[in-house]
Design a protein around this motif. Structure first.
Motif, short mmCIF file in Angstrom:
data_model
loop_
_atom_site.label_atom_id
_atom_site.label_comp_id
_atom_site.label_asym_id
_atom_site.label_seq_id
_atom_site.Cartn_x
_atom_site.Cartn_y
_atom_site.Cartn_z
N LEU A 37 0.82 -1.20 0.00
CA LEU A 37 0.00 0.00 0.00
C LEU A 37 0.86 1.26 0.00
N THR A 38 0.40 2.27 -0.71
CA THR A 38 1.00 3.60 -0.62
C THR A 38 0.51 4.25 0.67
N PRO A 39 1.09 5.39 1.07
CA PRO A 39 0.55 6.10 2.26
C PRO A 39 -0.95 6.40 2.13
N LEU A 40 -1.38 6.78 0.93
CA LEU A 40 -2.81 6.99 0.72
C LEU A 40 -3.56 5.67 0.90
N GLY A 41 -3.00 4.60 0.35
CA GLY A 41 -3.64 3.29 0.46
C GLY A 41 -3.83 2.84 1.90
N GLU A 42 -2.84 3.14 2.75
CA GLU A 42 -2.95 2.79 4.17
C GLU A 42 -4.17 3.45 4.79
#
Length: 300
Positions: free
Chosen positions: A59-64
């Protein structure tokens, strides 16, 4: 954005970001799942997965942050079904309990028996595992409630309630030198110790007591199961340190139980569930039965 895309994200995380497995679980072809993921990311205007080619790596930071909301949405869906069942006083369903061997054998029989008498249509599923795994069972909705001594307090996403306090004991064969005289950590430290694996059944309190006293803890065998520890005590491998509730006078009368309450801090078994979990009537009843056991368990 739609609920099918949200479900896809949940399953991708559940399958360790394996797109083919996620598509299989959703009964769609992989290209359709990939397309839905692409549309979702286009709507957000930023990727939520790290990629290597077509492979999802994490996950990207946004995904998290998105996944935190996906988890809440999934919990809300489960809660809606549970609320509806509770409203209809539906007495069919399932109760999933995640716990350790010691709790399953020595704490749960009476509460489970009473629960079955009141809710005979509810199927009980019990999984025994390590405290770390028990927490994961809660987060992945494989369990409604977790019961153990270690680790639960460390997770801020859980409601944690103390269930009962208990004390460690030492067990030795009747002819053992420790069967006579006062018990001290110094005397215990002079023998090989058989006790619980790290993370199980108050092991941290045992280590803390020996460390504070400046004594070496010579653990020659560690296990998650009290019965295994008692078996190898009988074979003469060393002194067993186990939960006091694990000593059964009728079955263990060949062993001497030695009180360690003056040497090792008392441990607390806890029950935990997700903070956003709706508690149906049958789960509230089961929790109340567990909490009502505290006095009788302490006196065993």
């Amino acid at each position: 954005m739609n609920l099918n895309q949200i479900e896809l994200l949940r399953i991708l995380q559940e399958t360790n970001f394996n797109q083919s497995k996620a598509a299989e679980k959703l009964n769609v072809v992989q290209s359709a799942a990939s397309r839905q993921l692409q549309l979702f990311e286009e709507e957000l205007g930023s990727p939520i997965f790290e990629r290597h080619g077509k492979k999802l790596l994490g996950l990207t930071p946004l995904g998290e942050r998105v996944m935190e909301q996906v988890e809440r949405i999934n919990q809300a869906k489960k809660n809606i079904h549970a609320i509806a069942d509770d409203f209809r006083d539906n007495r069919n369903g399932s109760l999933h309990i995640a716990t350790t061997h010691t709790q399953a054998k020595y704490l749960l029989p009476t509460p489970v028996q009473k629960f079955r008498e009141k809710y005979p249509g509810i199927t009980i599923y019990m999984v025994q595992s390590s405290p770390d795994d028990l927490i994961q069972h809660l987060h992945h909705h494989r369990a409604d409630i977790a019961i153990c001594t270690e680790k639960l307090d460390e997770d801020e996403k859980l409601v944690v309630k103390p269930c009962y306090e208990w004390q460690h004991i030492a067990v030795v064969p009747r002819h053992h030198p420790l069967a006579q005289g006062d018990i001290t950590l110094g005397r215990l430290a002079s023998f090989p110790i058989l006790t619980y694996s790290p993370g199980f059944t108050g092991r941290s309190n045992i280590e803390k007591a020996f460390k504070n006293a400046g004594k070496e803890l010579d653990i020659t065998l560690a296990a998650a199961d009290s019965d295994i520890i008692k078996t190898y005590v009988r074979l003469g491998l060393g002194v067993g340190i186990i939960a006091g509730t694990s000593y059964e006078p009728g079955n263990d009368n060949d062993l001497v139980a030695l009180d360690l309450s003056h040497l090792i801090p008392r441990s607390v078994t806890k029950i935990a569930y997700l903070k956003h979990l709706y508690l149906p009537s049958y789960l509230k009843y089961f929790i109340s039965e567990l909490l009502s056991r505290s006095g009788s368990v302490q006196q065993r």
